[in-house]
Design an enzyme around this catalytic site. Structure first.
Site, PDB file in Angstrom:
ATOM      1  N   ARG A 104      -0.789  28.662   9.230  1.00  0.00           N
ATOM      2  CA  ARG A 104      -0.571  28.617   7.782  1.00  0.00           C
ATOM      3  C   ARG A 104      -1.185  29.830   7.086  1.00  0.00           C
ATOM      4  O   ARG A 104      -0.581  30.417   6.180  1.00  0.00           O
ATOM      5  CB  ARG A 104      -1.154  27.329   7.207  1.00  0.00           C
ATOM      6  CG  ARG A 104      -0.897  27.127   5.720  1.00  0.00           C
ATOM      7  CD  ARG A 104      -1.556  25.852   5.240  1.00  0.00           C
ATOM      8  NE  ARG A 104      -0.974  24.683   5.873  1.00  0.00           N
ATOM      9  CZ  ARG A 104       0.060  23.992   5.397  1.00  0.00           C
ATOM     10  NH1 ARG A 104       0.630  24.380   4.265  1.00  0.00           N
ATOM     11  NH2 ARG A 104       0.518  22.947   6.024  1.00  0.00           N
ATOM     12  N   TYR A 207       1.129  22.479  19.782  1.00  0.00           N
ATOM     13  CA  TYR A 207       1.985  23.664  19.955  1.00  0.00           C
ATOM     14  C   TYR A 207       1.138  24.921  19.774  1.00  0.00           C
ATOM     15  O   TYR A 207       0.105  24.895  19.102  1.00  0.00           O
ATOM     16  CB  TYR A 207       3.187  23.654  19.006  1.00  0.00           C
ATOM     17  CG  TYR A 207       2.884  23.483  17.537  1.00  0.00           C
ATOM     18  CD1 TYR A 207       2.537  24.569  16.733  1.00  0.00           C
ATOM     19  CD2 TYR A 207       2.978  22.230  16.942  1.00  0.00           C
ATOM     20  CE1 TYR A 207       2.292  24.416  15.382  1.00  0.00           C
ATOM     21  CE2 TYR A 207       2.729  22.064  15.591  1.00  0.00           C
ATOM     22  CZ  TYR A 207       2.384  23.157  14.814  1.00  0.00           C
ATOM     23  OH  TYR A 207       2.128  22.997  13.471  1.00  0.00           O
TER      24      TYR A 207
END
Length: 389
Positions: A104, A207
């Site tokens: 992010r 992930y």
């Protein structure tokens, strides 16, 4: 309306994407962010093809590829042994469609730098206390100061001041689920795929990030205890490890590396009834907060940003442009939010017999009709907001 002053509340993904899209169309844009810096830490996200379409249109496609991991597959796994139940091969996506994992902070850094390079003004430590729609719109700051703008966009997330001004305050509904989030070193060679480890009453998603050096973890557990909503709560990693003690495969190694996980309660919020008013509009989580079970929060914010900017630049009347924006976006966002609301139970089957039958069925269908399994998401991934707008 080119040249009008636009103030965006919130320096997140949706806020900076809208700022860049509007600035590229000639608007005078400033972003007000209440934090002392725009970087966020400790969280990964998934950019599916529909979100990538917007980043490409903003001129950031190659930069996103350089700073992310391209996903090869989604792998659903049995919790106890870690064996694969179903594999969705993302190479089977339609030509030109890509799926990426990105930190992010990296995506916000990319968007914020591009916005500032384009001439967007960024003002930090600016907490907005109230917004008064009108012509012009007036903003009251927490410091007691005030300012005005021709248009104010609320990209200020779950607890949006502007959402409340347009729709009133509606109490969220606790889903009976909490989620931990952490980023750990990739010590076990986690491949470029999203792995969903499914267990009774809980699941864990993993992930890779940042060239495969790190692994993002999101662990969801059903519980009766009520947990405060928010992004800034932390928990003892021992609690996370205890909740997933029955998970095998690579999960123990991943959880052993967790040092300070974030913890938050998962709440359902209604999609806002009104997305705009005199001189104001909302986007992203301010308009349609969503649970993380379709990984579409960031992608929806990117779509919103592009469509809003396109409407404002192509329709002369501001109120008509804002009405068109809501018309183009609300129905799709309602559908995505509802899909996310109904998705978690598929991973949390408690009855061992039912879970075994369900996993067997998923595996068989994945082998016999892989395109059908992947095609169920075409309505999400195949959407291109840059063409719709």
């Amino acid at each position: 309306m080119t040249g009008k002053s636009v103030t965006i509340i919130g320096g997140g993904i949706g806020g900076f994407a809208a700022a860049l899209a509007l600035r590229q169309r000639g608007f005078d844009v400033r972003v007000l962010e209440q934090a002392e810096a725009t970087a966020e830490v400790g969280a990964g996200l998934q950019i599916s093809p529909n979100g990538l379409h917007v980043l490409e249109a903003l001129g950031l496609g190659e930069a996103l590829r350089a700073g992310s991991c391209r996903a090869q597959a989604v792998s659903l796994r049995d919790h106890r042994r870690g064996t694969e139940v179903l594999r969705l091969d993302l190479a089977r996506l339609r030509a030109g469609e890509e799926y990426h994992f990105v930190h992010r902070a990296d995506l916000i850094g990319l968007l914020s730098q591009a916005a500032r390079d384009a001439g967007v003004q960024l003002r930090l430590l600016q907490k907005v206390a109230a917004v008064h729609p009108g012509a012009p719109v007036r903003l009251e700051m927490a410091t007691g100061d005030s300012c005005s703008a021709d248009l104010v966009i609320g990209a200020d997330g779950l607890h949006s001041v502007l959402r409340g001004a347009l729709n009133g305050v509606v109490a969220p509904f606790f889903t009976g689920q909490v989620a931990w989030r952490a980023v750990v070193p990739n010590l076990g060679g986690h491949p470029p795929e999203a792995r969903v480890h499914m267990g009774p009453g809980r699941h864990l998603v993993s992930y890779p990030l940042r060239g495969g050096r790190m692994v993002n973890l999101v662990a969801v557990e059903e519980r009766r205890a009520w947990t405060e909503e928010g992004w800034s709560h932390f928990d003892d990693p021992a609690n996370l490890r205890a909740a997933f003690a029955g998970f095998g495969g690579e999960v123990p190694q991943l959880l052993a590396a967790v040092e300070q996980p974030g913890l938050w309660g998962l709440f359902r919020h209604p999609v806002a009834r009104r997305w705009h008013g005199p001189g104001v509009a909302i986007l992203g989580d301010a308009a349609h907060p969503t649970l993380p079970f379709m990984a579409q929060g960031a992608n929806m914010a990117l779509e919103d940003a592009w469509v809003l900017a396109a409407c404002l630049s192509s329709i002369d009347d501001q109120e008509a442009a804002l009405a068109r924006y809501q018309e183009l976006r609300r129905e799709r966002c309602v559908k995505v939010v509802e899909a996310a609301n109904g998705n978690a139970w598929k991973y949390h089957l408690r009855n061992p017999l039912l879970r075994g039958v369900a996993h067997l069925g998923m595996g068989m269908l994945g082998r016999v009709a892989p395109d059908r399994m992947l095609g169920q998401f075409d309505w999400i991934y195949g959407y291109d907001a840059t063409k719709v707008a």
